[in-house]
Design a protein around this motif. Sequence first.
Motif, PDB file in Angstrom:
ATOM      1  N   PHE A  64       0.926  -0.982   0.045  1.00  0.00           N
ATOM      2  CA  PHE A  64       0.145  -0.054   0.003  1.00  0.00           C
ATOM      3  C   PHE A  64       0.866   1.368  -0.132  1.00  0.00           C
ATOM      4  N   VAL A  65       0.840   1.958  -1.126  1.00  0.00           N
ATOM      5  CA  VAL A  65       1.669   3.101  -1.239  1.00  0.00           C
ATOM      6  C   VAL A  65       1.057   4.173  -0.444  1.00  0.00           C
ATOM      7  N   ALA A  66      -0.128   4.259  -0.403  1.00  0.00           N
ATOM      8  CA  ALA A  66      -0.973   5.221   0.349  1.00  0.00           C
ATOM      9  C   ALA A  66      -2.438   4.424   0.850  1.00  0.00           C
ATOM     10  N   SER A  67      -2.820   4.868   1.951  1.00  0.00           N
ATOM     11  CA  SER A  67      -4.105   4.145   2.277  1.00  0.00           C
ATOM     12  C   SER A  67      -5.133   5.063   3.257  1.00  0.00           C
ATOM     13  N   HIS A  68      -6.443   4.679   3.399  1.00  0.00           N
ATOM     14  CA  HIS A  68      -7.002   5.676   4.060  1.00  0.00           C
ATOM     15  C   HIS A  68      -7.934   4.612   4.949  1.00  0.00           C
ATOM     16  N   GLY A  69      -7.855   4.543   6.409  1.00  0.00           N
ATOM     17  CA  GLY A  69      -8.751   3.792   7.312  1.00  0.00           C
ATOM     18  C   GLY A  69      -8.113   2.301   7.335  1.00  0.00           C
ATOM     19  N   ILE A  70      -7.061   2.022   7.005  1.00  0.00           N
ATOM     20  CA  ILE A  70      -6.361   0.834   7.278  1.00  0.00           C
ATOM     21  C   ILE A  70      -4.989   1.149   8.072  1.00  0.00           C
ATOM     22  N   MET A  71      -4.626   0.197   8.884  1.00  0.00           N
ATOM     23  CA  MET A  71      -3.346   0.237   9.391  1.00  0.00           C
ATOM     24  C   MET A  71      -2.307  -0.525   8.748  1.00  0.00           C
ATOM     25  N   ALA A  72      -2.723  -1.666   7.856  1.00  0.00           N
ATOM     26  CA  ALA A  72      -1.847  -2.381   7.235  1.00  0.00           C
ATOM     27  C   ALA A  72      -1.009  -1.650   6.122  1.00  0.00           C
ATOM     28  N   ARG A  73       0.371  -2.137   6.046  1.00  0.00           N
ATOM     29  CA  ARG A  73       1.194  -1.603   4.866  1.00  0.00           C
ATOM     30  C   ARG A  73       1.284  -2.307   3.695  1.00  0.00           C
ATOM     31  N   GLN A  74       0.961  -4.030   3.948  1.00  0.00           N
ATOM     32  CA  GLN A  74       1.080  -4.593   2.988  1.00  0.00           C
ATOM     33  C   GLN A  74       0.205  -6.066   3.060  1.00  0.00           C
ATOM     34  N   THR A  75      -0.042  -6.862   2.335  1.00  0.00           N
ATOM     35  CA  THR A  75      -0.821  -8.014   2.546  1.00  0.00           C
ATOM     36  C   THR A  75      -0.122  -9.169   1.464  1.00  0.00           C
ATOM     37  N   SER A  76      -0.494 -10.441   1.838  1.00  0.00           N
ATOM     38  CA  SER A  76       0.036 -11.313   0.885  1.00  0.00           C
ATOM     39  C   SER A  76      -0.601 -11.132  -0.366  1.00  0.00           C
ATOM     40  N   ARG A  77      -0.068 -11.424  -1.735  1.00  0.00           N
ATOM     41  CA  ARG A  77      -0.496 -11.350  -2.853  1.00  0.00           C
ATOM     42  C   ARG A  77      -1.718 -12.336  -3.012  1.00  0.00           C
ATOM     43  N   ALA A  78      -1.597 -13.572  -2.277  1.00  0.00           N
ATOM     44  CA  ALA A  78      -2.222 -14.522  -2.443  1.00  0.00           C
ATOM     45  C   ALA A  78      -3.918 -14.242  -2.138  1.00  0.00           C
ATOM     46  N   CYS A  79      -3.906 -13.158  -1.092  1.00  0.00           N
ATOM     47  CA  CYS A  79      -5.272 -12.825  -0.683  1.00  0.00           C
ATOM     48  C   CYS A  79      -5.629 -11.468  -1.325  1.00  0.00           C
ATOM     49  N   ALA A  80      -4.772 -10.830  -1.977  1.00  0.00           N
ATOM     50  CA  ALA A  80      -5.128  -9.462  -2.496  1.00  0.00           C
ATOM     51  C   ALA A  80      -6.111  -9.471  -3.560  1.00  0.00           C
ATOM     52  N   PHE A  81      -7.304  -8.815  -3.402  1.00  0.00           N
ATOM     53  CA  PHE A  81      -8.418  -8.247  -4.250  1.00  0.00           C
ATOM     54  C   PHE A  81      -7.733  -7.837  -5.373  1.00  0.00           C
ATOM     55  N   CYS A  82      -6.809  -6.826  -5.142  1.00  0.00           N
ATOM     56  CA  CYS A  82      -6.148  -6.075  -6.524  1.00  0.00           C
ATOM     57  C   CYS A  82      -5.549  -6.950  -7.154  1.00  0.00           C
ATOM     58  N   ALA A  83      -4.919  -8.333  -6.774  1.00  0.00           N
ATOM     59  CA  ALA A  83      -4.271  -9.035  -7.819  1.00  0.00           C
ATOM     60  C   ALA A  83      -5.330  -9.414  -8.698  1.00  0.00           C
ATOM     61  N   HIS A  84      -6.691  -9.551  -8.364  1.00  0.00           N
ATOM     62  CA  HIS A  84      -7.386  -9.760  -9.401  1.00  0.00           C
ATOM     63  C   HIS A  84      -7.955  -8.967 -10.390  1.00  0.00           C
ATOM     64  N   ALA A  85      -7.834  -7.517  -9.979  1.00  0.00           N
ATOM     65  CA  ALA A  85      -8.268  -6.414 -10.668  1.00  0.00           C
ATOM     66  C   ALA A  85      -7.228  -6.077 -11.514  1.00  0.00           C
ATOM     67  N   ILE A  86      -5.999  -6.405 -11.351  1.00  0.00           N
ATOM     68  CA  ILE A  86      -4.855  -6.344 -12.720  1.00  0.00           C
ATOM     69  C   ILE A  86      -5.020  -6.924 -13.663  1.00  0.00           C
ATOM     70  N   LEU A  87      -5.845  -8.187 -13.542  1.00  0.00           N
ATOM     71  CA  LEU A  87      -6.001  -9.065 -14.647  1.00  0.00           C
ATOM     72  C   LEU A  87      -6.639  -8.426 -15.686  1.00  0.00           C
ATOM     73  N   THR A  88      -7.366  -7.328 -15.593  1.00  0.00           N
ATOM     74  CA  THR A  88      -8.367  -6.887 -16.639  1.00  0.00           C
ATOM     75  C   THR A  88      -7.996  -4.975 -16.634  1.00  0.00           C
ATOM     76  N   PRO A  89      -6.678  -4.530 -16.998  1.00  0.00           N
ATOM     77  CA  PRO A  89      -6.354  -3.147 -16.782  1.00  0.00           C
ATOM     78  C   PRO A  89      -7.347  -2.182 -17.280  1.00  0.00           C
ATOM     79  N   GLU A  90      -7.701  -2.497 -18.299  1.00  0.00           N
ATOM     80  CA  GLU A  90      -8.788  -1.634 -18.952  1.00  0.00           C
ATOM     81  C   GLU A  90     -10.147  -1.414 -18.255  1.00  0.00           C
ATOM     82  N   GLN A  91     -10.538  -2.453 -17.357  1.00  0.00           N
ATOM     83  CA  GLN A  91     -11.874  -2.490 -16.830  1.00  0.00           C
ATOM     84  C   GLN A  91     -11.834  -1.960 -15.424  1.00  0.00           C
ATOM     85  N   LEU A  92     -12.870  -1.426 -14.951  1.00  0.00           N
ATOM     86  CA  LEU A  92     -13.280  -1.262 -13.357  1.00  0.00           C
ATOM     87  C   LEU A  92     -13.515  -2.576 -12.856  1.00  0.00           C
ATOM     88  N   PHE A  93     -13.219  -2.864 -11.618  1.00  0.00           N
ATOM     89  CA  PHE A  93     -13.634  -4.082 -10.978  1.00  0.00           C
ATOM     90  C   PHE A  93     -14.301  -3.886  -9.628  1.00  0.00           C
TER      91      PHE A  93
END
Length: 168
Positions: A64-93
């Motif tokens: 997390f380069v920047a965040s609001h409302g969370i304390m974590a700086r990182q998570t595992s990629r395996a559980c990252a929702f954003c890892a799913h979002a990057i699969l379709t870079p031209e689409q909102l997820f």
Amino acid sequence: MTVPFFSAAPRPANEAERQRMVERSGVLGLVATPALDEIVAAAAALCATPAAALSIIDRDRQWFVASHGIMARQTSRACAFCAHAILTPEQLFCVPDAREDARFAGNPLVLDGVRIRFYAAAPLAVAPGLALGALCVFDAAPRACVPDTLATLGTLAARATRLILPRA
């Protein structure tokens, strides 16, 4: 009782190129700037969510380069929702209720801690078919995906991408 399942996102076909771009960009060591903090806070306000983040997907983690409302700086990629979002870079997820989505129902971020139900993201697309991460918002309550709101989230993500792109 059935234990809910979740699946880590597959790696994009261009993962080697994407990872090189992440490493060259310098964003993994980037400390949040006021401009990026403002974008993340604006995303949370726009979507009326308690949490938002500007995430970069690295080899095995979500940073997390920047965040609001969370304390974590990182998570595992395996559980990252954003890892799913990057699969379709031209689409909102958008995931209206993670408990009802087979990809996420058993995810630790759904079952424990943050208890994500609603998640929406706009990928940080730096080239056609290539995203470094995503600007995301999330909530512990399910909600509808509102197209106009998601489009504005996309505009904020494009602004964040322009701020970090000179490093790419």
